[in-house]
Design an enzyme around this catalytic site. Structure first.
Site, PDB file in Angstrom:
ATOM      1  CB  CYS A   1      -4.203  -4.973  -5.518  1.00 40.32           C
ATOM      2  SG  CYS A   1      -4.767  -3.406  -6.225  1.00 40.32           S
ATOM      3  N   GLY A   2      -7.201  -6.222  -6.888  1.00 43.00           N
ATOM      4  CA  GLY A   2      -7.861  -6.641  -8.122  1.00 43.00           C
ATOM      5  C   GLY A   2      -7.514  -5.791  -9.323  1.00 43.00           C
ATOM      6  CG  ASN A   3      -8.718  -1.848  -9.984  1.00 51.38           C
ATOM      7  OD1 ASN A   3      -9.437  -2.360 -10.829  1.00 51.38           O
ATOM      8  ND2 ASN A   3      -9.184  -0.995  -9.078  1.00 51.38           N
TER       9      ASN A   3
ATOM     10  CG  ASN B   1      -9.467  -2.298   1.320  1.00 52.32           C
ATOM     11  OD1 ASN B   1      -8.587  -1.741   1.968  1.00 52.32           O
ATOM     12  ND2 ASN B   1      -9.200  -3.126   0.330  1.00 52.32           N
TER      13      ASN B   1
ATOM     14  CG  ASN C   1      -8.306  -7.585  -0.200  1.00 50.70           C
ATOM     15  OD1 ASN C   1      -9.293  -8.191  -0.600  1.00 50.70           O
ATOM     16  ND2 ASN C   1      -7.858  -6.517  -0.818  1.00 50.70           N
TER      17      ASN C   1
ATOM     18  CG  ASN D   1      -1.878  -1.138   1.256  1.00 52.91           C
ATOM     19  OD1 ASN D   1      -2.555  -1.395   0.272  1.00 52.91           O
ATOM     20  ND2 ASN D   1      -1.951  -1.822   2.390  1.00 52.91           N
TER      21      ASN D   1
ATOM     22  NE  ARG E   1      -5.688  -3.693   4.760  1.00 50.60           N
ATOM     23  CZ  ARG E   1      -5.512  -5.025   4.727  1.00 50.60           C
ATOM     24  NH1 ARG E   1      -5.599  -5.722   5.840  1.00 50.60           N
ATOM     25  NH2 ARG E   1      -5.279  -5.640   3.588  1.00 50.60           N
TER      26      ARG E   1
ATOM     27  CB  CYS F   1     -10.927  -0.656  -4.360  1.00 50.40           C
ATOM     28  SG  CYS F   1     -10.430  -2.115  -3.391  1.00 50.40           S
TER      29      CYS F   1
ATOM     30  CB  THR G   1     -10.541  -6.911  -3.818  1.00 48.69           C
ATOM     31  OG1 THR G   1      -9.889  -5.807  -3.183  1.00 48.69           O
ATOM     32  CG2 THR G   1      -9.503  -7.798  -4.496  1.00 48.69           C
TER      33      THR G   1
END
Length: 292
Positions: A87-89, A197, A164, A78, A222, A230, A232
């Site tokens: 991290c989906g993106n 998040n 996450n 992060n 987070r 985001c 996810t």
């Protein structure tokens, strides 16, 4: 001084600094990562992604045990330097980076396995860019109360584990969603042990059009603050709204975020329901950094 050659990338405005470290010899410290991500004095990003061969990381060894084809590990941190599970993106941008730099190949119809701290994730090309199978999801974290600055009252959220942690909160309308000041960390009660998040979501009218659910979302991530997207979190938001809407709700969703639109699809597998995320992934520019 340490020199790294980096690439800036983004997926629906969720932006990252990526660099290659195949042999795992050039990890960055949390303070270096925070310096890079600083939008006033650094490159500016929501996080840093290091491309490491899985065989050179303890977490990568676990990924290889799960899938021996997961050659590359997405070592994601992060903006504050703290490590993140997934991290989906970021994983879509990571795959674009691997392909554009010649570190991996992905033919149409094929799947690329990527190691993450949440396990191996499979990525494919599609019409919007890339699609990632985010794996199984779970209702986790209960229904904590969430308070956010400029929202008049605390309201219940829904805890969802996407590898996450997430807490999804429904708001009344677009005006309420726009009013939330997500420059401040939302207060979750009881507080999750490792944070979460927090997604604030409102349905479009009508909620379902042509068999596709439609929602709008903002998120406080987070360790990074409010981000334009985001991945996810979009999946968690779609899952939460489907859960609230009941059994007649669809399994395909369009999630509008400040940085664009992503697609979410739920589908059955032998080990339970999985969630797929699709959307664009772009590389913006390259550069060189000198770090203390």
């Amino acid at each position: 001084m340490a020199t790294i050659h980096f690439t800036k990338g983004q997926g629906t405005g969720n932006d990252f600094v990526l660099y290659s470290d195949p042999d795992g010899r050039r990890p960055l410290t949390p303070s270096q990562i925070a310096e890079i991500c600083d939008r006033h004095f650094g490159v500016g990003a929501d996080g840093v992604i290091r491309a490491v061969r899985s065989s050179h990381l303890p977490e990568g060894a676990e990924a290889l045990a799960e899938d021996e084809t997961a050659e590359w590990f997405m070592d994601y941190a992060n903006a504050d330097g703290s490590p993140a599970e997934m991290c989906g993106n970021g994983i879509r941008v990571f795959v674009r980076y691997l392909l554009e730099t010649g570190l991996a190949e992905l033919a149409d119809g094929e799947t690329l396995a990527i190691g993450t701290r949440a396990g191996v994730r499979d990525v494919q090309r599609n019409l919007t860019g890339f699609q990632v199978d985010l794996g199984r999801w779970d209702l986790a974290g209960g229904e904590p109360l969430v308070r956010a600055r400029e929202l008049p009252v605390a309201r219940p959220g829904l805890g969802i584990d996407m590898g996450n942690p997430h807490v999804v909160v429904a708001v009344a309308d677009d005006d309420e969603l726009d009013a939330a000041d997500l420059s401040y960390i939302p207060h979750i009660e009881p507080a999750p042990e490792h944070g979460a998040n927090v997604e604030f979501v409102v349905p479009h009218e009508p909620l379902v059009k042509d068999g596709i659910g439609r929602i709008r979302m903002r998120v406080h991530e987070r360790g990074s603050g409010e981000t334009l997207s985001c991945g996810t979190g979009a999946a968690a938001a779609a899952l939460a709204v489907r859960y609230w809407a009941g059994s007649a709700a669809p399994d395909q969703w369009r999630v509008d975020v400040p940085g664009g639109t992503v697609g979410v699809r739920m589908f059955p597998t032998e080990d339970g329901e999985h969630v797929a995320l699709s959307g664009p992934a772009e590389l913006v520019y390259t550069g060189t950094l000198e770090l203390a």
